[in-house]
Design an enzyme around this catalytic site. Structure first.
Site, PDB file in Angstrom:
ATOM      1  CD  GLU A  43      34.290   9.823 -39.236  1.00 54.59           C
ATOM      2  OE1 GLU A  43      33.419   9.710 -40.122  1.00 54.59           O
ATOM      3  OE2 GLU A  43      34.205  10.607 -38.285  1.00 54.59           O
ATOM      4  CG  HIS A  97      27.649   8.967 -32.457  1.00 54.71           C
ATOM      5  ND1 HIS A  97      27.250  10.206 -32.016  1.00 54.71           N
ATOM      6  CD2 HIS A  97      28.746   9.192 -33.227  1.00 54.71           C
ATOM      7  CE1 HIS A  97      28.054  11.144 -32.521  1.00 54.71           C
ATOM      8  NE2 HIS A  97      28.982  10.562 -33.256  1.00 54.71           N
ATOM      9  CG  ASP A 140      29.367   9.730 -36.982  1.00 53.69           C
ATOM     10  OD1 ASP A 140      28.825   8.618 -36.765  1.00 53.69           O
ATOM     11  OD2 ASP A 140      28.868  10.794 -36.599  1.00 53.69           O
ATOM     12  CD  GLU A 141      31.123  13.445 -34.397  1.00 51.28           C
ATOM     13  OE1 GLU A 141      31.379  14.645 -34.557  1.00 51.28           O
ATOM     14  OE2 GLU A 141      30.062  13.051 -33.842  1.00 51.28           O
ATOM     15  CB  VAL A 142      35.040   5.895 -33.155  1.00 53.20           C
ATOM     16  CG1 VAL A 142      35.440   4.924 -32.052  1.00 53.20           C
ATOM     17  CG2 VAL A 142      33.762   5.448 -33.851  1.00 53.20           C
TER      18      VAL A 142
END
Lengths: 672, 672
Positions: free
Chosen positions: B368, B253, B316-318
């Site tokens: 995460e 992000h 988050d969301e890597v």
């Protein structure tokens, strides 16, 4: 207005009729440009819309570009890039010169706007003309089959009058900076160019004085503008091509000054801030040199703060009572051969004008300042009638018309629109002395909450009267045909006239739900002229402005449509569409009493509406009977009842009047 | 909501039914106080209402008093004196201590509110508790037969959870300061106490960095907050008892960071600001010391700017794609025995947490971050599910729940309300690790224009879930019974959820007039969860948010009422009131196709509604036939047509869903 129109009549009917009218008028311009010729095709205003700047760099121009982007973003709901681009822009703004820090009174406001399917351009002498051009451009953007677009067009435009003002009274009720700046935004949108800031009156002295700090400290309840805020507003206005002219009304209308400086008056203090409305006795003492020494220092401070070359000194409504009651003043008058207090005021005005002139400014005053022998450069602002402007011009004074443009008196837009600033039969050669006019928002019954309901869209009508060529502003129905779209546009430019109306109606309705007051709200308007004061003389500064009368527009669009339908029915009794529309509205109004009945004791805000609702129901019943009689040709069964309903409807109460009364009266008269 | 309810069904019917419900609920409180006992009589809140302050002087307390006066002025439409009085006040605010510059995470927020007919008092440890008390007081004020008043009552109140947040994503779409401050006002009104400011993401780095100025200069399109503005927001929030927790999401992000500093990434640049929505490859390089040197300086700067002891580092969301593709990173992983990119991210998080700790702060991260072996003082914010909070607590981490509180997913209020932050079967003794929760406003489809439509009033429901005792927040219908009044109150506290809804509908309707879309607008809701992304995967940052789907609330109050009426009819086929209400709504919806037909080519905004309108008309026809069948007991004539209408209504298009579909389906199923 569309939403409300819809609510009152049948959905299908109104969606079709109002919808088509709106469609035809959707690119409604106000003010109308001086010259416009249509081209072929249209320019899309999609998410890739950009602006470029050409000519000498000017921060005012950058703000103008930003203002347009903001306005188009708000109108279209698209995310538009804010920063000007170097090339390939959709719209180019070109100036030939850099604008001054603040606009001048005789600024060149002309602009040329050209739109082709490939691009658009606005050219003007400075950013001031660009501001006028972008106001037009923003109004031209409408949504069509291909999306947001501007029709191809060439416009050469300039104003009829150089002085197109709006007086904002922040003394009687204070308006916070956000309200002032929003008002400036909306003025820009309709090409008004002078904010007349009425800063001091009996009920409040609203600007910080560092020289005489007790003026704002004791005279404002803490509601005043700091000098930094004043400078911010002046800058904000200048960026939009708008001048700021301050008014310090004197020698009357000065009670708030006297709280801190009672020695300025002709009667001993102490004084308190005036809480009532009207004309009061306190006045500055025109016989003492100390008064002028004070004013010299105050004018010195305020003329430095306000850069405009004009400085308004008021001068209205001095009743002379303090002067008559003061032996010292009487002795002075005798010694100087002054025959009455008007002569004494003239002497005062002459001396104050000299002070103002010494500080490099032209004085403006209300009608009354003509009573003395004023230097020619004093400008007269007429609040009493158009004739006094003529009288002023004959005496060599420039003039500004306000008398027919008082927005706080709840006149219909058409009544303002019918008044022209140019006096009739003015001798040739004097036209140049008529500078223009100012819409006025006196704030006895205006608050930050309902300000926009009183100003917009009606101020746009005055703006058009002052901007557009005279022959373009003669057609009142044509003006009304554009007004709804203009109101839409103003809402997207920030006006809260609809949002505030709806929120305030919700408060009035409270436990009843807004449906219980909606039909009543559309049949009524606030009392006109000064009849609210007559009906409620005890209203004071703290009297809440939260009633139905405060929440509704000055003019009911539904009532106006109803009147037109009634006229069609009377002209053509077989017009079934007209009959359906008339009946549909009257049937809705007939429910007013029933809807409110369960809530008549619920709250004081609702309790005062029981009477008007009952009278509306009777009035609607009379209208329905008369409409049927007109349509069928059969005699009206109970004419006495109808006449009684009409008679009772003359005074509904709650400071309201029935906007539909004239039309229902016509129906009853037309009934066989 | 009342206005709309009114519009769709008959005026008389709805004014009565909605009105009475509103009357019963008019003093609706949300959140409900922990303990409340009614007294006798009421305290009038008229124009003479005043506030006094007691206890040690505290500027925060002065602002709290001013906030209350402003809110009561707005709600009642009365001019209330702003300055606290020395004695004889209507309401006294008493503190025993002075609040800190900013609220602490474990602030004492308890207050006692006592109202008698003679006066009221709120007492609390500091101005923070006073802020909670005045929120309650303002909600208690309602209009009754004697005017505005508060019922006599004694309230002892304190929150269930200390962390009651709202996440505002200003990266995907920037929100100007005015929107942020308005959000803080409304948070205060419902006792939320943490503004989680999501300041940086792929689509924008929104805060000025003096240390690394290319972050905001190249990563924000010019839409960022200066550090002065940040300080202003923190002060504004602190005055209202609200903390500000910044989030700098990393290592994923971060595309917007990389525009100015491509060397931070694991793949060579250049980078541009991300315009799409989703999960992307770019990530900070966790293998280079230079990355941590950069972060140390940035965290140093930002922890100095934001005084709160918590600092959110995202996490988050890597997706690890850049890391997998980089030979250098792969070599590093091999050398350090890191088996996958999750392990590499854990290493990164550990090092960043150490930096944050070195600057005296506690780190917070999304789910995460638990993947690594984090120090216990790292707080876990769960966006995936409640179970991960339990897992975190078992591992000794404090947690904050967000998963069921995503306001941007257009869930109905009741669905948020059903979710409790306390995980089920949490071992005893661990409850204290559940700090609370946060409502989230991710802004893929939120703009400054429709922000309030998405936030309010549903955030109030989450606020109640986090504040009120658990057993008070189990009754969903009781919550809904209060929600309309709470929405009224929030509108007077500044929320634009209704005004924006109406203005945006007017834009969508354009030439058709709002009546042409009104009935459709009340039958539909935005697609839920991530189904908007699925239906329109090509949406980007500049995609306009000006369509019907953007203008309507997440939940249709009319559809909810319709569903209740349908259930009454099915339960009691002889219930003629239910049948009338059901039929009246369905008949209105039946007109949808006809109303829009003349405008189906008028604008793109209208064109996309032709399909949904046609399907709504078919659905309404099916509903009418089924309602008659249910009511009369006669068989449904054409069940196949009804089933076809139901099937087609599953996907109306235009990113909408039919909110009335479940109820119509129940009707058809119930039809004999």
């Amino acid at each position: 207005m569309r939403l409300k129109a819809l609510l009152v009549s049948g959905v299908t009917l109104m969606a079709a009729s109002v919808g088509s009218a709106a469609y035809a008028q959707q690119a409604a311009l106000m003010p109308l440009p001086a010259a416009m010729s249509a081209g072929t095709g249209q320019l899309l205003v999609d998410g890739g819309f950009t602006v470029a700047l050409a000519g000498p760099a000017d921060p005012h121009l950058t703000v103008a570009a930003h203002t347009l982007i903001q306005r188009l973003s708000a109108k279209t709901g698209q995310f538009l890039a804010g920063a000007p681009v170097a090339k390939g822009a959709t719209l180019t703004l070109t100036v030939t010169g850099v604008s001054a820090a603040v606009p001048a009174p005789q600024e060149d406001e002309a602009y040329t706007l050209t739109v082709t399917p490939k691009g658009a351009s606005i050219t003007a002498a400075t950013s001031v003309g660009i501001n006028r051009g972008i106001a037009t451009f923003a109004q031209l953007v409408t949504n069509g089959p291909q999306g947001w677009a501007v029709p191809a067009v060439t416009i050469h435009d300039q104003p009829r009058f150089p002085w197109r003002g709006l007086l904002l009274d922040v003394s009687r009720h204070f308006m916070p900076i956000a309200s002032v700046e929003r008002t400036i935004d909306l003025m820009q949108a309709v090409k008004l160019n002078v904010l007349h800031w009425h800063l001091a009156d009996n009920q409040g002295f609203r600007v910080e004085s560092k020289v005489f700090p007790k003026l704002h400290q004791l005279g404002s309840d803490g509601d005043f503008y700091t000098q930094d805020q004043v400078r911010q507003v002046i800058r904000y206005a200048a960026d939009r091509g708008i001048r700021v002219v301050p008014e310090f009304d004197m020698p009357g209308h000065t009670t708030a000054w006297l709280v801190g400086y009672p020695e300025l008056a002709s009667a001993p203090g102490p004084y308190t801030i005036e809480r009532h409305w009207g004309v009061f006795d306190p006045a500055l003492d025109p016989t003492r040199d100390s008064t002028y020494q004070f004013l010299d220092r105050l004018v010195s401070e305020m003329t430095a703060l306000f850069p405009d070359p004009y400085f308004h000194i008021g001068g209205d409504e001095v009743n002379g009572e303090q002067w008559k009651a003061s032996p010292a003043v009487q002795a002075y008058m005798k010694a100087h051969g002054l025959k009455d207090t008007a002569a004494l005021q003239a002497l005062f005005t002459t001396r104050v004008q000299a002070i103002v002139a010494r500080h490099g400014k032209h004085a403006i005053g209300w009608d009354e300042i003509m009573d003395g022998d004023m230097p020619k450069d004093v400008v007269v602002q007429s609040w009493r009638d158009t004739e006094s402007l003529k009288k002023a011009a004959l005496a060599g004074h420039a003039g500004i018309l306000s008398a027919p443009y008082y927005l706080d008196l709840s006149w219909p837009a058409g009544r303002h629109y019918a008044a022209d600033p140019m006096p009739e039969n003015l001798p040739a050669g004097l036209e140049g002395l008529i500078l223009g006019g100012e819409a006025c928002a006196w704030s006895e019954r205006l608050s930050p909450e309902n300000l926009d309901i009183r100003l917009w869209p009606r101020a746009a009508v005055v703006a058009e009267k002052l901007w557009s060529p005279k022959d373009m502003t003669a057609d009142i129905p044509a003006m009304y045909a554009r007004l709804d779209s203009v109101a839409d546009d103003l809402a997207f430019a920030g006006s809260r006239h609809r949002a505030a109306n709806e929120a305030m109606l919700a408060r009035v309705a409270g436990p009843a739900g807004v449906g219980a007051v909606w039909s009543l709200a559309q049949a009524v308007e606030p009392l006109k002229d000064y009849n609210r004061s007559t009906q409620r003389p005890d209203a004071v500064q703290s009297t809440p402005l939260n009633r139905l009368v405060d929440a509704i527009p000055a003019e009911s669009a539904v009532a106006r449509e109803f009147g037109l339908a009634v006229d069609r029915l009377i002209a053509q009794p077989g017009d079934t569409a007209a009959r359906t529309q008339v009946r549909s509205l009257l049937e809705r109004w007939q429910t007013a009493e029933t809807l409110l009945a369960p809530y008549r004791q619920a709250t004081p805000l609702l309790a005062e509406l029981a009477g008007p609702a009952a009278k509306l129901t009777r009035l609607a019943e009379a209208g329905l009977a008369a409409a049927d009689a007109v349509a069928t040709g059969k005699p009206l069964a109970d004419r006495a009842a109808a006449k009684k309903a009409l008679a009772e409807a003359v005074e509904p109460g709650a400071e309201l009047e029935f906007a539909i009364l004239p039309a229902v009266t016509r129906l009853v008269k037309a009934a066989p």
